[in-house]
Design a protein around this motif. Sequence first.
Motif, PDB file in Angstrom:
ATOM      1  N   ARG A   1       0.650  -1.314  -0.005  1.00 16.05           N
ATOM      2  CA  ARG A   1       0.000   0.058  -0.133  1.00 16.05           C
ATOM      3  C   ARG A   1       0.961   1.225   0.019  1.00 16.05           C
ATOM      4  O   ARG A   1       0.495   2.299  -0.472  1.00 16.05           O
ATOM      5  CB  ARG A   1      -0.909  -0.029   1.204  1.00 16.05           C
ATOM      6  CG  ARG A   1      -2.288  -0.826   1.130  1.00 16.05           C
ATOM      7  CD  ARG A   1      -3.295  -0.360  -0.136  1.00 16.05           C
ATOM      8  NE  ARG A   1      -4.056   0.608   0.478  1.00 16.05           N
ATOM      9  CZ  ARG A   1      -4.290   1.668   0.110  1.00 16.05           C
ATOM     10  NH1 ARG A   1      -3.434   2.335  -0.852  1.00 16.05           N
ATOM     11  NH2 ARG A   1      -5.240   2.530   0.488  1.00 16.05           N
ATOM     12  N   TYR A   2       2.055   1.305   0.623  1.00 15.26           N
ATOM     13  CA  TYR A   2       3.000   2.295   0.638  1.00 15.26           C
ATOM     14  C   TYR A   2       3.302   2.487  -0.791  1.00 15.26           C
ATOM     15  O   TYR A   2       3.242   4.050  -1.263  1.00 15.26           O
ATOM     16  CB  TYR A   2       4.368   1.889   1.487  1.00 15.26           C
ATOM     17  CG  TYR A   2       5.412   3.005   1.243  1.00 15.26           C
ATOM     18  CD1 TYR A   2       5.595   4.097   1.753  1.00 15.26           C
ATOM     19  CD2 TYR A   2       6.488   2.538   0.092  1.00 15.26           C
ATOM     20  CE1 TYR A   2       6.566   4.817   1.714  1.00 15.26           C
ATOM     21  CE2 TYR A   2       7.363   3.604  -0.052  1.00 15.26           C
ATOM     22  CZ  TYR A   2       7.588   4.593   0.955  1.00 15.26           C
ATOM     23  OH  TYR A   2       8.455   5.590   0.371  1.00 15.26           O
TER      24      TYR A   2
ATOM     25  N   HIS B   1       0.462   3.984  -3.059  1.00 19.04           N
ATOM     26  CA  HIS B   1      -0.060   5.411  -2.645  1.00 19.04           C
ATOM     27  C   HIS B   1       0.667   6.449  -3.681  1.00 19.04           C
ATOM     28  O   HIS B   1       0.300   7.368  -3.835  1.00 19.04           O
ATOM     29  CB  HIS B   1       0.406   5.597  -1.059  1.00 19.04           C
ATOM     30  CG  HIS B   1       0.478   6.955  -0.911  1.00 19.04           C
ATOM     31  ND1 HIS B   1      -0.904   7.629  -0.730  1.00 19.04           N
ATOM     32  CD2 HIS B   1       1.435   8.138  -0.408  1.00 19.04           C
ATOM     33  CE1 HIS B   1      -0.572   8.988  -0.042  1.00 19.04           C
ATOM     34  NE2 HIS B   1       0.645   9.174  -0.099  1.00 19.04           N
TER      35      HIS B   1
ATOM     36  N   ASP C   1      -9.109  -1.193  -2.534  1.00 19.21           N
ATOM     37  CA  ASP C   1      -7.468  -1.199  -2.415  1.00 19.21           C
ATOM     38  C   ASP C   1      -6.660  -1.711  -3.455  1.00 19.21           C
ATOM     39  O   ASP C   1      -5.966  -1.061  -3.901  1.00 19.21           O
ATOM     40  CB  ASP C   1      -7.097  -2.216  -0.898  1.00 19.21           C
ATOM     41  CG  ASP C   1      -7.707  -1.613   0.177  1.00 19.21           C
ATOM     42  OD1 ASP C   1      -7.758  -0.593   0.558  1.00 19.21           O
ATOM     43  OD2 ASP C   1      -8.278  -2.795   1.001  1.00 19.21           O
TER      44      ASP C   1
ATOM     45  N   TRP D   1      -1.530   6.499   3.157  1.00 15.99           N
ATOM     46  CA  TRP D   1      -2.896   6.453   2.266  1.00 15.99           C
ATOM     47  C   TRP D   1      -3.876   6.846   3.251  1.00 15.99           C
ATOM     48  O   TRP D   1      -4.978   6.638   2.832  1.00 15.99           O
ATOM     49  CB  TRP D   1      -2.935   5.060   1.827  1.00 15.99           C
ATOM     50  CG  TRP D   1      -2.877   3.810   2.601  1.00 15.99           C
ATOM     51  CD1 TRP D   1      -4.007   3.307   3.372  1.00 15.99           C
ATOM     52  CD2 TRP D   1      -1.673   3.303   3.204  1.00 15.99           C
ATOM     53  NE1 TRP D   1      -3.644   2.271   3.960  1.00 15.99           N
ATOM     54  CE2 TRP D   1      -2.041   2.140   4.042  1.00 15.99           C
ATOM     55  CE3 TRP D   1      -0.392   3.552   2.998  1.00 15.99           C
ATOM     56  CZ2 TRP D   1      -1.051   1.305   4.758  1.00 15.99           C
ATOM     57  CZ3 TRP D   1       0.575   2.582   3.775  1.00 15.99           C
ATOM     58  CH2 TRP D   1       0.122   1.600   4.498  1.00 15.99           C
TER      59      TRP D   1
END
Length: 270
Positions: free
Chosen positions: A39-40, A43, A90, A256
């Motif tokens: 997710r990093y 983002h 996501d 995020w």
Amino acid sequence: MKVVLFCGGLGMRMREGTSNVPKPMAMIGDRPLLWHVMRYYAHFGHTDFVLALGYGAAVVKDYFLHYDETLSNDFTLVGGNGDVQLFSTDITDWNITFIDTGLKATIGERLMRVRKYVEDEPMFLANYADTLTDAPLPEMVERFRDSAAAVSMLAVPPVSTHHILEMSDDGSVSRVRDFRDLMTWENGGYFIMRPEIFDVLRDGEDMVPHAFDRLIPDRKLLAQQYDGFWRAVDTFKDRAEMEEAYNHGNCPWMLWDSTRRPSLVPTQRA
């Protein structure tokens, strides 16, 4: 850019009791550690992932094959019949390539085994699947792009909580210093690479230090210093501390999600 994540370690120090879940799949909140790392990158717009798998490969594959968006997104259940309307998602725009790179391969060997998926890219990202940070990735990419280096690596201050003693031969202590006061930096992962890296990788060796050592004489290895939040989640204790941070909404790495990031408190390194 594509993102290679090394997910093959046994993670023995992460285990509690009889659990055999691979380290990247240790949970922080409702999602595994690997998801937080991905997710990093997402983002910042990097959603094409290559997972270099090893131990626990089936667990990683099964998790994403049966991914449940409702665990980390708001939604409406319509009519109680299982019709779910998500307000956000996501991973719907992610591409994830799953490659089994062997149980006992080194990081360098794992990278060699996913070569064909990234070698045509001008640059690609790579990282361990167990480190969290809020480092400014776009600025790091730009600096690397302007350099002639083959590899950039994040350099972070040492995280040990131990103290360093200065003493004489007879054992008399003259000074006690915090380990972090030493003028030294450690490998924090978060690599940016050009395909030149494959010229210095060898079977039976690791990426760090063996391959990187071959880059140093030609000044092809770039360190990007960062003293903000960074944490390697190596042990069960590390995971428990990150879980506690998650439960208290003190998650600097979750760029995020503004609801879980400290807004007025300066970033603290755990």
